[in-house]
Write an enzyme that holds these catalytic residues in place. Sequence first.
Site, mmCIF file in Angstrom:
data_model
loop_
_atom_site.group_PDB
_atom_site.id
_atom_site.type_symbol
_atom_site.label_atom_id
_atom_site.label_comp_id
_atom_site.label_asym_id
_atom_site.label_seq_id
_atom_site.Cartn_x
_atom_site.Cartn_y
_atom_site.Cartn_z
ATOM 1 N N GLY A 1 0.516 -5.063 0.635
ATOM 2 C CA GLY A 1 -0.658 -5.093 -0.241
ATOM 3 C C GLY A 1 -0.380 -5.782 -1.568
ATOM 4 O O GLY A 1 -1.310 -6.286 -2.213
ATOM 5 N N ALA B 1 0.864 -1.175 0.000
ATOM 6 C CA ALA B 1 0.000 0.000 0.000
ATOM 7 C C ALA B 1 0.904 1.230 0.000
ATOM 8 O O ALA B 1 2.052 1.166 0.455
ATOM 9 C CB ALA B 1 -0.878 -0.018 1.233
ATOM 10 N N GLU C 1 -0.742 -9.379 -0.904
ATOM 11 C CA GLU C 1 -2.188 -9.598 -0.710
ATOM 12 C C GLU C 1 -2.931 -9.605 -2.044
ATOM 13 O O GLU C 1 -3.850 -10.395 -2.252
ATOM 14 C CB GLU C 1 -2.755 -8.517 0.219
ATOM 15 C CG GLU C 1 -2.248 -8.657 1.645
ATOM 16 C CD GLU C 1 -2.615 -7.468 2.516
ATOM 17 O OE1 GLU C 1 -2.124 -6.348 2.240
ATOM 18 O OE2 GLU C 1 -3.399 -7.633 3.460
ATOM 19 N N GLU D 1 4.220 -5.279 7.059
ATOM 20 C CA GLU D 1 3.431 -4.309 7.840
ATOM 21 C C GLU D 1 3.898 -4.190 9.279
ATOM 22 O O GLU D 1 3.930 -3.106 9.863
ATOM 23 C CB GLU D 1 1.938 -4.709 7.835
ATOM 24 C CG GLU D 1 1.246 -4.518 6.496
ATOM 25 C CD GLU D 1 1.420 -5.684 5.533
ATOM 26 O OE1 GLU D 1 2.239 -6.592 5.819
ATOM 27 O OE2 GLU D 1 0.753 -5.695 4.503
HETATM 28 N N1 DAK Z 1 4.575 3.162 -0.659
HETATM 29 C C1 DAK Z 1 4.991 4.317 -1.209
HETATM 30 N N2 DAK Z 1 6.131 4.475 -1.898
HETATM 31 C C2 DAK Z 1 6.909 3.385 -2.032
HETATM 32 C C3 DAK Z 1 6.571 2.135 -1.478
HETATM 33 C C4 DAK Z 1 5.330 2.037 -0.782
HETATM 34 N N3 DAK Z 1 4.873 0.882 -0.263
HETATM 35 N N4 DAK Z 1 7.542 1.249 -1.775
HETATM 36 C C5 DAK Z 1 8.464 1.939 -2.482
HETATM 37 N N5 DAK Z 1 8.089 3.224 -2.640
HETATM 38 C C6 DAK Z 1 8.800 4.293 -3.337
HETATM 39 C C7 DAK Z 1 10.025 4.720 -2.559
HETATM 40 O O1 DAK Z 1 9.680 5.642 -1.561
HETATM 41 C C8 DAK Z 1 10.865 5.342 -3.655
HETATM 42 O O2 DAK Z 1 10.353 6.622 -3.957
HETATM 43 P P1 DAK Z 1 11.372 7.878 -4.222
HETATM 44 O O3 DAK Z 1 12.212 7.960 -3.018
HETATM 45 O O4 DAK Z 1 12.128 7.473 -5.456
HETATM 46 O O5 DAK Z 1 10.441 9.040 -4.436
HETATM 47 C C9 DAK Z 1 10.552 4.462 -4.864
HETATM 48 O O6 DAK Z 1 9.313 3.803 -4.564
HETATM 49 C C10 DAK Z 1 11.603 3.394 -5.114
HETATM 50 O O7 DAK Z 1 11.777 2.685 -3.901
HETATM 51 P P2 DAK Z 1 13.222 2.417 -3.231
HETATM 52 O O8 DAK Z 1 14.176 3.520 -3.593
HETATM 53 O O9 DAK Z 1 12.996 2.138 -1.806
HETATM 54 O O10 DAK Z 1 13.654 1.101 -4.005
HETATM 55 P P3 DAK Z 1 14.667 -0.024 -3.493
HETATM 56 O O11 DAK Z 1 14.903 -0.905 -4.685
HETATM 57 O O12 DAK Z 1 15.852 0.564 -2.790
HETATM 58 O O13 DAK Z 1 13.849 -0.854 -2.393
HETATM 59 C C11 DAK Z 1 11.896 -2.009 -1.532
HETATM 60 C C12 DAK Z 1 12.744 -1.613 -2.781
HETATM 61 C C13 DAK Z 1 10.599 -2.668 -2.055
HETATM 62 C C14 DAK Z 1 12.672 -3.033 -0.688
HETATM 63 C C15 DAK Z 1 11.615 -0.742 -0.695
HETATM 64 O O14 DAK Z 1 11.056 0.262 -1.567
HETATM 65 C C16 DAK Z 1 10.602 -0.972 0.390
HETATM 66 O O15 DAK Z 1 10.932 -1.518 1.420
HETATM 67 N N6 DAK Z 1 9.360 -0.494 0.169
HETATM 68 C C17 DAK Z 1 8.334 -0.542 1.194
HETATM 69 C C18 DAK Z 1 7.805 -1.950 1.320
HETATM 70 C C19 DAK Z 1 6.728 -2.025 2.353
HETATM 71 O O16 DAK Z 1 6.943 -1.763 3.541
HETATM 72 N N7 DAK Z 1 5.570 -2.393 1.881
HETATM 73 C C20 DAK Z 1 4.418 -2.580 2.769
HETATM 74 C C21 DAK Z 1 3.617 -1.353 2.722
HETATM 75 S S1 DAK Z 1 2.428 -1.422 4.002
HETATM 76 C C22 DAK Z 1 -4.328 -1.012 6.123
HETATM 77 C C23 DAK Z 1 -4.388 -0.981 4.752
HETATM 78 C C24 DAK Z 1 -3.382 -1.491 4.049
HETATM 79 C C25 DAK Z 1 -2.289 -2.037 4.656
HETATM 80 C C26 DAK Z 1 -2.243 -2.077 6.034
HETATM 81 C C27 DAK Z 1 -3.256 -1.601 6.771
HETATM 82 N N8 DAK Z 1 -5.344 -0.412 6.866
HETATM 83 C C28 DAK Z 1 -5.935 0.748 6.302
HETATM 84 C C29 DAK Z 1 -5.676 -0.873 8.142
HETATM 85 C C30 DAK Z 1 -1.200 -2.472 3.855
HETATM 86 C C31 DAK Z 1 0.004 -2.089 4.226
HETATM 87 C C32 DAK Z 1 1.139 -2.213 3.340
HETATM 88 O O17 DAK Z 1 1.140 -2.746 2.258
#
Ligand code: DAK
Length: 253
Positions: free
Chosen positions: A108, A63, A111, A131
């Site tokens: 997400g 997300a 998911e 998460e």
């Molecule tokens: N959201 C927003 N931007 C994201 C992102 C994300 N999930 N993942 C990556 N980006 C963006 C980065 O900020 C970066 O943007 P700039 O800095 O260039 O502007 C760009 O994409 C490239 O990312 P990286 O520079 O970080 O790329 P790397 O190859 O170095 O790393 C990575 C790739 C996938 C390991 C890293 O980007 C990463 O760790 N991303 C976050 C992964 C993550 O934590 N995903 C889970 C998100 S939480 C709910 C509803 C939904 C959910 C929960 C609760 N409720 C409403 C209750 C769901 C939650 C999730 O999915």
Amino acid sequence: MKTIKFEVSNNIATITMNRPEALNALNNDFFSDMELLLSNIREDNEIRILVITGEGKAFVAGADIAEMVSMNKAEAEKFSSRGQDVFLGLEKLNMPVIAAVNGYALGGGCELAMACDIRIASSKAKFGQPEVSLGLIPGFGGTQRLPRLVGLGNALNLLLTADQISADEALRIGLVQKVTEPEQLMDEVYKLAERILSKGPHSVSLIKKVAHIGLELDFAKATRLESREFGSLFGNEGTEGMKAFLEKRKPEW
Ligand code: DAK
């Protein structure tokens, strides 16, 4: 559409998540695009298989954290239910949905892949539910679909540690059905789609329906449902398929 490329060819529709600069992170614009697409797909009798993939190095990296960070409780709950409705919509489509997981499928993204019926992964794909590292829990069905797909122990191991696993490990625990070389991913997925397309169209959609609905029922009710739908194919597609076998010809669906 702002976040998605959409193509249809030979009865196969392909959705490509198309915000590679943000690793295809799921935001409200994405859910608006998906809501519209799903209602169009439901109306389009030409489409018999849906493929979902991502542009760039991610399938979906979760997300959109930048959009979620300023949400209050009510907005977050609404965002979560919106995502859950879209993912349930995929599960309820009367056609197989295949995830072609090209890269990161995190949060997400994992998911979304789990809401598809079959997952084929590039060897470069990575899966995880990060998460808990953000102080969150999955919001789009992850706590429910992951245990159903890989068992409670494997699911809790991923959910509680936020570990990323490789495509091969995802194959080992049953999260994906096949791993391919990255450059062969889409060919493999379309070959699989063609194989399914050659089968009885009604039996294909009934198998999906009975399998999904049956999981929510007790065994006796689920097998009754199976009998009813089995019977519904006689006098039409099933009879043609059996006749074709006996007459040593291809069925005409
Ligand atoms: N959201 C927003 N931007 C994201 C992102 C994300 N999930 N993942 C990556 N980006 C963006 C980065 O900020 C970066 O943007 P700039 O800095 O260039 O502007 C760009 O994409 C490239 O990312 P990286 O520079 O970080 O790329 P790397 O190859 O170095 O790393 C990575 C790739 C996938 C390991 C890293 O980007 C990463 O760790 N991303 C976050 C992964 C993550 O934590 N995903 C889970 C998100 S939480 C709910 C509803 C939904 C959910 C929960 C609760 N409720 C409403 C209750 C769901 C939650 C999730 O999915």
